[in-house]
Scaffold this motif. Structure first.
Motif, PDB file in Angstrom:
ATOM      1  N   GLU A  19       0.823  -1.211   0.000  1.00  0.00           N
ATOM      2  CA  GLU A  19       0.000   0.000   0.000  1.00  0.00           C
ATOM      3  C   GLU A  19       0.861   1.267   0.000  1.00  0.00           C
ATOM      4  O   GLU A  19       0.607   2.210  -0.760  1.00  0.00           O
ATOM      5  CB  GLU A  19      -0.925  -0.010   1.211  1.00  0.00           C
ATOM      6  CG  GLU A  19      -1.905   1.151   1.233  1.00  0.00           C
ATOM      7  CD  GLU A  19      -2.820   1.114   2.454  1.00  0.00           C
ATOM      8  OE1 GLU A  19      -3.322   2.184   2.821  1.00  0.00           O
ATOM      9  OE2 GLU A  19      -3.020   0.036   3.039  1.00  0.00           O
ATOM     10  N   LEU A  20       1.900   1.283   0.836  1.00  0.00           N
ATOM     11  CA  LEU A  20       2.800   2.442   0.893  1.00  0.00           C
ATOM     12  C   LEU A  20       3.500   2.679  -0.444  1.00  0.00           C
ATOM     13  O   LEU A  20       3.613   3.808  -0.912  1.00  0.00           O
ATOM     14  CB  LEU A  20       3.872   2.224   1.960  1.00  0.00           C
ATOM     15  CG  LEU A  20       3.610   2.723   3.356  1.00  0.00           C
ATOM     16  CD1 LEU A  20       4.813   2.451   4.253  1.00  0.00           C
ATOM     17  CD2 LEU A  20       3.262   4.192   3.369  1.00  0.00           C
ATOM     18  N   THR A  21       3.975   1.594  -1.041  1.00  0.00           N
ATOM     19  CA  THR A  21       4.693   1.703  -2.315  1.00  0.00           C
ATOM     20  C   THR A  21       3.764   2.207  -3.408  1.00  0.00           C
ATOM     21  O   THR A  21       4.124   3.098  -4.181  1.00  0.00           O
ATOM     22  CB  THR A  21       5.311   0.341  -2.702  1.00  0.00           C
ATOM     23  OG1 THR A  21       6.172  -0.081  -1.639  1.00  0.00           O
ATOM     24  CG2 THR A  21       6.104   0.448  -3.992  1.00  0.00           C
ATOM     25  N   LEU A  22       2.559   1.649  -3.470  1.00  0.00           N
ATOM     26  CA  LEU A  22       1.593   2.093  -4.483  1.00  0.00           C
ATOM     27  C   LEU A  22       1.209   3.554  -4.275  1.00  0.00           C
ATOM     28  O   LEU A  22       1.039   4.298  -5.243  1.00  0.00           O
ATOM     29  CB  LEU A  22       0.364   1.191  -4.478  1.00  0.00           C
ATOM     30  CG  LEU A  22       0.611  -0.231  -4.980  1.00  0.00           C
ATOM     31  CD1 LEU A  22      -0.612  -1.117  -4.730  1.00  0.00           C
ATOM     32  CD2 LEU A  22       0.998  -0.245  -6.449  1.00  0.00           C
ATOM     33  N   LYS A  23       1.111   3.966  -3.022  1.00  0.00           N
ATOM     34  CA  LYS A  23       0.798   5.371  -2.712  1.00  0.00           C
ATOM     35  C   LYS A  23       1.904   6.291  -3.242  1.00  0.00           C
ATOM     36  O   LYS A  23       1.629   7.329  -3.839  1.00  0.00           O
ATOM     37  CB  LYS A  23       0.644   5.524  -1.196  1.00  0.00           C
ATOM     38  CG  LYS A  23       0.109   6.851  -0.751  1.00  0.00           C
ATOM     39  CD  LYS A  23      -0.106   6.816   0.760  1.00  0.00           C
ATOM     40  CE  LYS A  23      -0.798   8.058   1.234  1.00  0.00           C
ATOM     41  NZ  LYS A  23      -1.083   8.007   2.670  1.00  0.00           N
ATOM     42  N   ALA A  31       1.165   4.758 -10.759  1.00  0.00           N
ATOM     43  CA  ALA A  31       0.579   3.606 -10.078  1.00  0.00           C
ATOM     44  C   ALA A  31      -0.479   2.902 -10.915  1.00  0.00           C
ATOM     45  O   ALA A  31      -0.783   1.744 -10.679  1.00  0.00           O
ATOM     46  CB  ALA A  31      -0.015   4.018  -8.737  1.00  0.00           C
ATOM     47  N   ASN A  32      -1.045   3.583 -11.920  1.00  0.00           N
ATOM     48  CA  ASN A  32      -2.090   2.944 -12.720  1.00  0.00           C
ATOM     49  C   ASN A  32      -1.523   1.900 -13.674  1.00  0.00           C
ATOM     50  O   ASN A  32      -2.269   1.164 -14.297  1.00  0.00           O
ATOM     51  CB  ASN A  32      -2.904   3.989 -13.478  1.00  0.00           C
ATOM     52  CG  ASN A  32      -2.055   4.801 -14.439  1.00  0.00           C
ATOM     53  OD1 ASN A  32      -0.870   5.016 -14.187  1.00  0.00           O
ATOM     54  ND2 ASN A  32      -2.644   5.251 -15.519  1.00  0.00           N
ATOM     55  N   LYS A  33      -0.213   1.830 -13.778  1.00  0.00           N
ATOM     56  CA  LYS A  33       0.408   0.850 -14.666  1.00  0.00           C
ATOM     57  C   LYS A  33       1.246  -0.147 -13.880  1.00  0.00           C
ATOM     58  O   LYS A  33       2.222  -0.678 -14.369  1.00  0.00           O
ATOM     59  CB  LYS A  33       1.250   1.558 -15.720  1.00  0.00           C
ATOM     60  CG  LYS A  33       0.385   2.417 -16.631  1.00  0.00           C
ATOM     61  CD  LYS A  33       1.153   2.988 -17.759  1.00  0.00           C
ATOM     62  CE  LYS A  33       0.195   3.796 -18.633  1.00  0.00           C
ATOM     63  NZ  LYS A  33       0.815   4.292 -19.806  1.00  0.00           N
ATOM     64  N   VAL A  34       0.828  -0.386 -12.629  1.00  0.00           N
ATOM     65  CA  VAL A  34       1.518  -1.319 -11.745  1.00  0.00           C
ATOM     66  C   VAL A  34       0.627  -2.544 -11.553  1.00  0.00           C
ATOM     67  O   VAL A  34      -0.563  -2.415 -11.312  1.00  0.00           O
ATOM     68  CB  VAL A  34       1.817  -0.679 -10.370  1.00  0.00           C
ATOM     69  CG1 VAL A  34       2.468  -1.676  -9.433  1.00  0.00           C
ATOM     70  CG2 VAL A  34       2.696   0.546 -10.539  1.00  0.00           C
ATOM     71  N   PHE A  35       1.229  -3.716 -11.650  1.00  0.00           N
ATOM     72  CA  PHE A  35       0.505  -4.959 -11.412  1.00  0.00           C
ATOM     73  C   PHE A  35       1.126  -5.623 -10.194  1.00  0.00           C
ATOM     74  O   PHE A  35       2.321  -5.900 -10.188  1.00  0.00           O
ATOM     75  CB  PHE A  35       0.588  -5.868 -12.640  1.00  0.00           C
ATOM     76  CG  PHE A  35      -0.342  -7.041 -12.573  1.00  0.00           C
ATOM     77  CD1 PHE A  35      -1.700  -6.879 -12.807  1.00  0.00           C
ATOM     78  CD2 PHE A  35       0.135  -8.304 -12.251  1.00  0.00           C
ATOM     79  CE1 PHE A  35      -2.569  -7.959 -12.733  1.00  0.00           C
ATOM     80  CE2 PHE A  35      -0.725  -9.386 -12.179  1.00  0.00           C
ATOM     81  CZ  PHE A  35      -2.085  -9.216 -12.426  1.00  0.00           C
ATOM     82  N   LEU A  36       0.325  -5.832  -9.160  1.00  0.00           N
ATOM     83  CA  LEU A  36       0.801  -6.384  -7.897  1.00  0.00           C
ATOM     84  C   LEU A  36       0.519  -7.874  -7.814  1.00  0.00           C
ATOM     85  O   LEU A  36      -0.598  -8.306  -8.079  1.00  0.00           O
ATOM     86  CB  LEU A  36       0.112  -5.656  -6.738  1.00  0.00           C
ATOM     87  CG  LEU A  36       0.385  -6.165  -5.321  1.00  0.00           C
ATOM     88  CD1 LEU A  36       1.844  -5.957  -4.937  1.00  0.00           C
ATOM     89  CD2 LEU A  36      -0.543  -5.467  -4.332  1.00  0.00           C
ATOM     90  N   VAL A  37       1.549  -8.640  -7.464  1.00  0.00           N
ATOM     91  CA  VAL A  37       1.370 -10.063  -7.151  1.00  0.00           C
ATOM     92  C   VAL A  37       1.941 -10.308  -5.762  1.00  0.00           C
ATOM     93  O   VAL A  37       2.860  -9.610  -5.332  1.00  0.00           O
ATOM     94  CB  VAL A  37       2.025 -10.993  -8.204  1.00  0.00           C
ATOM     95  CG1 VAL A  37       1.337 -10.835  -9.561  1.00  0.00           C
ATOM     96  CG2 VAL A  37       3.514 -10.759  -8.337  1.00  0.00           C
TER      97      VAL A  37
END
Length: 146
Positions: A19-23, A31-37
């Motif tokens: 959450e912190l990293t995406l923020k 952040a709209n082009k980040v895919f989290l696994v």
């Protein structure tokens, strides 16, 4: 999100760190082009278009992989090893973003070809700055190999 639009594959099992990293990335409008696994197995499935990612266009790799080391199922070092050992994925920049300051981990990662090794700062402001700088450098300033 269409997997062809993904610029960053973010591999992180800790929801608070994610959450912190995406923020921080959102603050820089990436952040709209980040895919989290959430684990190493899912990361490798995404990268190599296996499992639930079968059919993903592997010609369109992420521009950057942010990789935690301490992951469930398959650890970050093994994920790094597989990425860098494959001809189609070895040139994807991989940045280890971890809490591990262990000399052995750092050495292993560089021996396997990691592009950068960053220990997550404890202080919130410093963490936000590190992530912002990281996104700016790898997605905007860095010239990738073709």
């Amino acid at each position: 999100m269409n997997s062809n639009e993904i610029e960053i594959l973010f591999v992180e099992d800790n929801p608070d760190d994610a959450e912190l990293t995406l923020k921080a990335l959102k603050k820089n409008k990436i952040a709209n082009k980040v895919f989290l696994v959430g684990d190493g197995e899912e990361a490798l499935d995404f990268i190599f278009a296996k499992g639930k990612f079968t059919g993903r266009n592997t010609e369109q790799n992420p521009k950057l992989i942010l990789l935690d080391l301490k992951l469930p199922k398959i650890g970050g070092i093994e994920v790094l090893r597989e990425i860098k050992a494959n001809e189609k994925t070895k040139n994807i920049p991989v940045v280890v973003l971890t809490s591990s300051k262990e000399e052995m981990d750092i050495e292993k990662c560089y021996n396997l070809g990691v592009n950068s090794y960053i220990v997550k700062p404890i202080a919130f402001d410093m963490f936000m700055k590190v992530i912002s700088d990281l996104g700016m450098y790898w997605l905007i300033l860095n010239q990738p190999s073709i």
